[in-house]
Write a protein that holds these residues in place. Sequence first.
Motif, mmCIF file in Angstrom:
data_model
loop_
_atom_site.group_PDB
_atom_site.id
_atom_site.type_symbol
_atom_site.label_atom_id
_atom_site.label_comp_id
_atom_site.label_asym_id
_atom_site.label_seq_id
_atom_site.Cartn_x
_atom_site.Cartn_y
_atom_site.Cartn_z
ATOM 1 N N ASN A 89 -28.103 9.373 -24.874
ATOM 2 C CA ASN A 89 -27.074 10.355 -25.192
ATOM 3 C C ASN A 89 -26.720 11.249 -24.005
ATOM 4 O OD1 ASN A 89 -27.000 9.477 -27.897
ATOM 5 N ND2 ASN A 89 -28.702 10.829 -28.450
ATOM 6 N N LEU A 90 -27.636 11.371 -23.052
ATOM 7 C CA LEU A 90 -27.408 12.241 -21.894
ATOM 8 C C LEU A 90 -27.093 11.475 -20.616
ATOM 9 C CD1 LEU A 90 -30.320 14.825 -22.406
ATOM 10 C CD2 LEU A 90 -27.915 15.105 -23.020
ATOM 11 N N PHE A 91 -27.167 10.146 -20.667
ATOM 12 C CA PHE A 91 -27.063 9.358 -19.434
ATOM 13 C C PHE A 91 -25.691 9.519 -18.778
ATOM 14 C CE2 PHE A 91 -26.230 5.444 -17.065
ATOM 15 C CZ PHE A 91 -27.329 5.419 -16.227
ATOM 16 N N TRP A 92 -24.619 9.381 -19.543
ATOM 17 C CA TRP A 92 -23.278 9.500 -18.966
ATOM 18 C C TRP A 92 -23.032 10.895 -18.411
ATOM 19 C CZ3 TRP A 92 -20.406 6.736 -23.585
ATOM 20 C CH2 TRP A 92 -20.690 5.360 -23.521
ATOM 21 N N ALA A 93 -23.543 11.914 -19.101
ATOM 22 C CA ALA A 93 -23.380 13.285 -18.616
ATOM 23 C C ALA A 93 -24.124 13.489 -17.297
ATOM 24 C CB ALA A 93 -23.887 14.273 -19.671
ATOM 25 N N MET A 94 -25.299 12.884 -17.164
ATOM 26 C CA MET A 94 -26.056 12.995 -15.920
ATOM 27 C C MET A 94 -25.316 12.331 -14.761
ATOM 28 S SD MET A 94 -28.863 14.717 -16.359
ATOM 29 C CE MET A 94 -29.717 14.245 -14.869
ATOM 30 N N LEU A 95 -24.722 11.161 -15.019
ATOM 31 C CA LEU A 95 -23.955 10.480 -13.972
ATOM 32 C C LEU A 95 -22.778 11.326 -13.514
ATOM 33 C CD1 LEU A 95 -23.811 6.771 -15.243
ATOM 34 C CD2 LEU A 95 -25.277 7.723 -13.463
ATOM 35 N N THR A 96 -22.057 11.904 -14.469
ATOM 36 C CA THR A 96 -20.889 12.718 -14.134
ATOM 37 C C THR A 96 -21.306 13.960 -13.346
ATOM 38 O OG1 THR A 96 -19.832 11.967 -16.180
ATOM 39 C CG2 THR A 96 -18.869 13.873 -15.077
ATOM 40 N N ALA A 97 -22.388 14.604 -13.763
ATOM 41 C CA ALA A 97 -22.859 15.799 -13.059
ATOM 42 C C ALA A 97 -23.282 15.458 -11.627
ATOM 43 C CB ALA A 97 -24.029 16.423 -13.820
ATOM 44 N N GLN A 98 -23.928 14.317 -11.436
ATOM 45 C CA GLN A 98 -24.317 13.902 -10.089
ATOM 46 C C GLN A 98 -23.087 13.670 -9.214
ATOM 47 O OE1 GLN A 98 -26.741 10.436 -10.645
ATOM 48 N NE2 GLN A 98 -28.565 11.583 -11.254
ATOM 49 N N SER A 99 -22.061 13.020 -9.765
ATOM 50 C CA SER A 99 -20.838 12.761 -9.004
ATOM 51 C C SER A 99 -20.155 14.062 -8.603
ATOM 52 C CB SER A 99 -19.886 11.894 -9.831
ATOM 53 O OG SER A 99 -20.474 10.634 -10.128
ATOM 54 N N VAL A 100 -20.135 15.023 -9.529
ATOM 55 C CA VAL A 100 -19.526 16.320 -9.220
ATOM 56 C C VAL A 100 -20.286 17.010 -8.093
ATOM 57 C CG1 VAL A 100 -19.068 18.628 -10.128
ATOM 58 C CG2 VAL A 100 -18.543 16.618 -11.516
ATOM 59 N N TRP A 101 -21.611 17.016 -8.203
ATOM 60 C CA TRP A 101 -22.414 17.692 -7.190
ATOM 61 C C TRP A 101 -22.265 17.038 -5.816
ATOM 62 C CZ3 TRP A 101 -28.190 16.667 -6.170
ATOM 63 C CH2 TRP A 101 -28.668 17.568 -5.211
ATOM 64 N N LYS A 102 -22.234 15.719 -5.774
ATOM 65 C CA LYS A 102 -22.221 15.013 -4.489
ATOM 66 C C LYS A 102 -20.842 14.985 -3.824
ATOM 67 C CE LYS A 102 -23.841 10.696 -2.364
ATOM 68 N NZ LYS A 102 -22.692 10.464 -1.472
ATOM 69 N N GLU A 103 -19.781 14.762 -4.596
ATOM 70 C CA GLU A 103 -18.490 14.464 -3.990
ATOM 71 C C GLU A 103 -17.424 15.540 -4.187
ATOM 72 O OE1 GLU A 103 -18.164 12.145 -1.989
ATOM 73 O OE2 GLU A 103 -19.933 10.925 -2.427
ATOM 74 N N ALA A 104 -17.716 16.601 -4.932
ATOM 75 C CA ALA A 104 -16.697 17.632 -5.150
ATOM 76 C C ALA A 104 -16.305 18.311 -3.837
ATOM 77 C CB ALA A 104 -17.193 18.666 -6.154
ATOM 78 N N GLY A 105 -17.270 18.479 -2.931
ATOM 79 C CA GLY A 105 -16.965 19.127 -1.656
ATOM 80 C C GLY A 105 -15.978 18.344 -0.815
ATOM 81 N N TRP A 106 -16.096 17.013 -0.837
ATOM 82 C CA TRP A 106 -15.170 16.174 -0.071
ATOM 83 C C TRP A 106 -13.751 16.308 -0.609
ATOM 84 C CZ3 TRP A 106 -14.090 13.634 4.135
ATOM 85 C CH2 TRP A 106 -13.104 12.641 4.123
ATOM 86 N N GLY A 107 -13.597 16.261 -1.923
ATOM 87 C CA GLY A 107 -12.279 16.421 -2.519
ATOM 88 C C GLY A 107 -11.701 17.795 -2.271
ATOM 89 N N THR A 108 -12.560 18.813 -2.209
ATOM 90 C CA THR A 108 -12.092 20.174 -1.956
ATOM 91 C C THR A 108 -11.437 20.284 -0.589
ATOM 92 O OG1 THR A 108 -13.835 21.077 -3.370
ATOM 93 C CG2 THR A 108 -12.823 22.575 -1.786
ATOM 94 N N ILE A 109 -12.013 19.623 0.409
ATOM 95 C CA ILE A 109 -11.441 19.667 1.759
ATOM 96 C C ILE A 109 -10.036 19.070 1.766
ATOM 97 C CG2 ILE A 109 -11.676 18.674 4.064
ATOM 98 C CD1 ILE A 109 -14.636 19.103 3.887
ATOM 99 N N ILE A 110 -9.844 17.983 1.026
ATOM 100 C CA ILE A 110 -8.524 17.353 0.969
ATOM 101 C C ILE A 110 -7.497 18.302 0.366
ATOM 102 C CG2 ILE A 110 -7.204 15.453 -0.038
ATOM 103 C CD1 ILE A 110 -9.726 13.766 0.081
ATOM 104 N N PHE A 111 -7.860 18.969 -0.719
ATOM 105 C CA PHE A 111 -6.910 19.868 -1.370
ATOM 106 C C PHE A 111 -6.706 21.151 -0.571
ATOM 107 C CE2 PHE A 111 -8.204 17.275 -5.070
ATOM 108 C CZ PHE A 111 -6.949 16.859 -5.467
ATOM 109 N N LEU A 112 -7.719 21.610 0.142
ATOM 110 C CA LEU A 112 -7.537 22.771 1.015
ATOM 111 C C LEU A 112 -6.560 22.454 2.146
ATOM 112 C CD1 LEU A 112 -11.152 24.241 1.295
ATOM 113 C CD2 LEU A 112 -9.157 25.321 0.233
ATOM 114 N N ALA A 113 -6.639 21.229 2.660
ATOM 115 C CA ALA A 113 -5.672 20.816 3.688
ATOM 116 C C ALA A 113 -4.254 20.792 3.122
ATOM 117 C CB ALA A 113 -6.054 19.441 4.229
#
Length: 328
Positions: free
Chosen positions: A186-210
Amino acid sequence: MSQGQVEQLSNTLPGVSKQETRTKQSWIEAWRIALRRDKYLYLMAAPGLLFFLIFKYVPLWGLLLAFQNYSPYMGFWHSEWVGFKYFHEFFTNPDFMLLFRNTMAISLLNIVFFFPVPIIVALMLNEVRKLAFKKFVQTVIYLPHFLSWVIIVGICFLIFGQGTGVINQLLVEFGGHKIEFMTSPNLFWAMLTAQSVWKEAGWGTIIFLAALAGINSELYEAAQIDGATRWQQMTNVTLPGIRSTIIVLLILRLGQVMDVGFEQIYLMMSGPVAQVADVFDTYVYRVGIQQGRFSYATVAGLFKSVVGLILVVSANRVAKKFGEEGLY
């Protein structure tokens, strides 16, 4: 090339008019001029072009394996051709719907919860006036992008593990019960999504800041003169200014809807969560590499690519109907 040479060339090519010959020669000459003028730019682009040529286009020949009963001993050209045999086997396999459900569920969760996070963080950082604090936050959220999934998953086990996880130890210390974060379906998909947010949100932020940096500052000045609040400036100036970037990245994300990431899921997968963790990527690895069914695994990979292509083309057409530029 002289006029006489053009006429002589057109006479030696049956069915080709003089006008077509002149057009072809003009096109070739234009390429020659461009190569001489921008030779250093083409030289800089050469490694990237070679990468896509070698690792993206040349392997397309391997799709022929989907129509063969491929044998490494017979080779690529001498293996038996079986037509759509493995396509029928793949789509009638009872595991197909399970794989499709898990893959789509994980992708939709990433689109709904992960995709907006870089936009929100970029908008928040855009409102920060202290440059030092802004750079500090950017650095902190961007660092996980450089960590491999092995490290990310290892950290998650240290924090959320049932036995020695920090969270569960704190829960027991305060009189609570352990929660199976890593082994609960029941928590597996939520854990995957949280990991993706933590790891890759910073990269996407740089693109939108540009993209935010490219908005004309005069639009904000005009909005301030009209008495617009910061919220109104964001909704009427900032968001429309980066709308095209959001749409392009969303279209590209839809093209990867069947590609949810092999390494992350493979490292997180265990017996208790197998029914919600098995996706096309892990299935291709298990069937194609471990069992040696190369032709059958190629069908699964081809299916993923076709679905991604259809989604990209469809999303691009929808974007154009709403007046956006799209990808092409």
